[in-house]
Design an enzyme around this catalytic site. Sequence first.
Site, PDB file in Angstrom:
ATOM      1  N   LYS A   1       0.822  -1.216   0.000  1.00 47.74           N
ATOM      2  CA  LYS A   1       0.000   0.000   0.000  1.00 47.74           C
ATOM      3  C   LYS A   1       0.860   1.271   0.000  1.00 47.74           C
ATOM      4  O   LYS A   1       2.062   1.230   0.230  1.00 47.74           O
ATOM      5  CB  LYS A   1      -0.944  -0.023   1.210  1.00 47.74           C
ATOM      6  CG  LYS A   1      -1.937  -1.180   1.160  1.00 47.74           C
ATOM      7  CD  LYS A   1      -2.850  -1.092  -0.054  1.00 47.74           C
ATOM      8  CE  LYS A   1      -3.974  -2.102  -0.048  1.00 47.74           C
ATOM      9  NZ  LYS A   1      -3.590  -3.466  -0.435  1.00 47.74           N
TER      10      LYS A   1
HETATM   11  C1  LIG Z   1      -9.962  -3.110  -1.843  1.00 51.50           C
HETATM   12  C2  LIG Z   1      -9.296  -3.843  -0.724  1.00 51.50           C
HETATM   13  N1  LIG Z   1      -9.947  -3.993   0.435  1.00 51.50           N
HETATM   14  C3  LIG Z   1      -9.394  -4.632   1.478  1.00 51.50           C
HETATM   15  C4  LIG Z   1      -8.132  -5.143   1.404  1.00 51.50           C
HETATM   16  C5  LIG Z   1      -7.565  -5.884   2.582  1.00 51.50           C
HETATM   17  O1  LIG Z   1      -6.501  -5.193   3.162  1.00 51.50           O
HETATM   18  P1  LIG Z   1      -5.644  -5.906   4.307  1.00 51.50           P
HETATM   19  O2  LIG Z   1      -4.634  -6.765   3.645  1.00 51.50           O
HETATM   20  O3  LIG Z   1      -5.018  -4.761   5.070  1.00 51.50           O
HETATM   21  O4  LIG Z   1      -6.600  -6.677   5.138  1.00 51.50           O
HETATM   22  C6  LIG Z   1      -7.393  -5.016   0.231  1.00 51.50           C
HETATM   23  C7  LIG Z   1      -6.045  -5.567   0.154  1.00 51.50           C
HETATM   24  O5  LIG Z   1      -5.285  -5.435  -0.740  1.00 51.50           O
HETATM   25  C8  LIG Z   1      -7.985  -4.363  -0.866  1.00 51.50           C
HETATM   26  O6  LIG Z   1      -7.345  -4.223  -2.034  1.00 51.50           O
END
Ligand SMILES: Cc1ncc(COP(=O)(O)O)c(C=O)c1O
Length: 396
Positions: A201
């Site tokens: 990210k």
């Molecule tokens: C649109 C979206 N939502 C949620 C997530 C989940 O993030 P995390 O890995 O911090 O749980 C991601 C992960 O890449 C994502 O692209």
Amino acid sequence: MTDIGPSAAGARGQTRPDDWAPIMFASPDVCEADVDAVTRVLRSGWLTTGSECQRLEEDLAHYLGSGHVIGVSSCTAALEICLAHLALPPGARVGVPAWTFVSTALAVVHNNLQPVLLDVEPDTLNLSASALERALAGGLDAVIAVHFGGVPVSKAIHDLCATAGVPLIEDAAHALGASDHRGPVGGPGTSAACFSFYATKNLTSAEGGAIATDDQDLADFARSYRLHGMSADALTRYRPGGSVGYDLVSPGIKANLPDVLAALARSQLTRFAAMQDRRRQIMERYREATGSSGIEFVPTVDAPNSADHLVVVLLPEGVDRDCVIEGLKATGIQPSIHFRPLHHFGWFADHAEEGLGGLPVCDATAMRALSLPMHVGLSNDDVDRVCWSLLGLLHA
Ligand SMILES: Cc1ncc(COP(=O)(O)O)c(C=O)c1O
């Protein structure tokens, strides 16, 4: 396009593919100050959630203009917590764009709720206002909107949910640094914005996330729910003179953000503006380098307030995406796909409901979308090389 060989881009005057350094799809930007910040916590005698996480929460609240920020272990956990706070009955229906990562809808499933998959706008691949309107008319109990690639969803999405009196949770995994009609995403008007600090990210803590909300009740709930639903955290109980007892006030989850990880995010936040500037330059370079080639970027419209998280192109109709992916990989360039629509996965095909009107935009776009490398470590030459390789493959 039929046969794509690894030498296609080489025809544009580059050195042999074998000599090219790999271009990663994503790569964390970790500087010495980040290493020092993490090392300081490692030496401090306190590793798990404590004062460093608190300071990150304060810094983020200041940056976003949010009333409260709660650090958590992931964006997935943030979404789960926000949905749990709604206390909806089992089986209640939650609208989710089908164009997202699986965890957006899995957070719904893990709360014993029913995901209703909704179509997206062709220009942004964000939740479609008309699909949402139809679904709200058919009955939704909550909505999760994803700011795809860092482009905020339209104001119409906020207005539709507000008019229907349906809570809106923002999946802002891509959107730290984005702003919309409210100011920075994470501001007022929704239940909360859920951020991801995963390693790919714009800002990372390796793994981590945050809930930004103006809702005091949600903030209090989240602080406890991220720690099993306990009434007191470890810092309160273990610090000298701390009270050792605690109650269990809700059946929460284990989703706190340790200080070691918070230190990395906090250090990155101090130079986040410069990192975002570089992302914007890279995005512009991609558009310039492909010029009038006909390559379509998502969004296809201007998005001056995007967080520029992803560089997504739509390949021309009929191009074999797998061939393009293999061709790029053969020249040392690692692409990715964002996203495979949720109803194309076996489990969601069997268990999720499709919104009224179906998912025609997702279906039409599913095999055309390709994500190109994007991270602040890319040089302009890297971007040019990706573009030359892609164009070489498309015109082979
Ligand atoms: C649109 C979206 N939502 C949620 C997530 C989940 O993030 P995390 O890995 O911090 O749980 C991601 C992960 O890449 C994502 O692209």
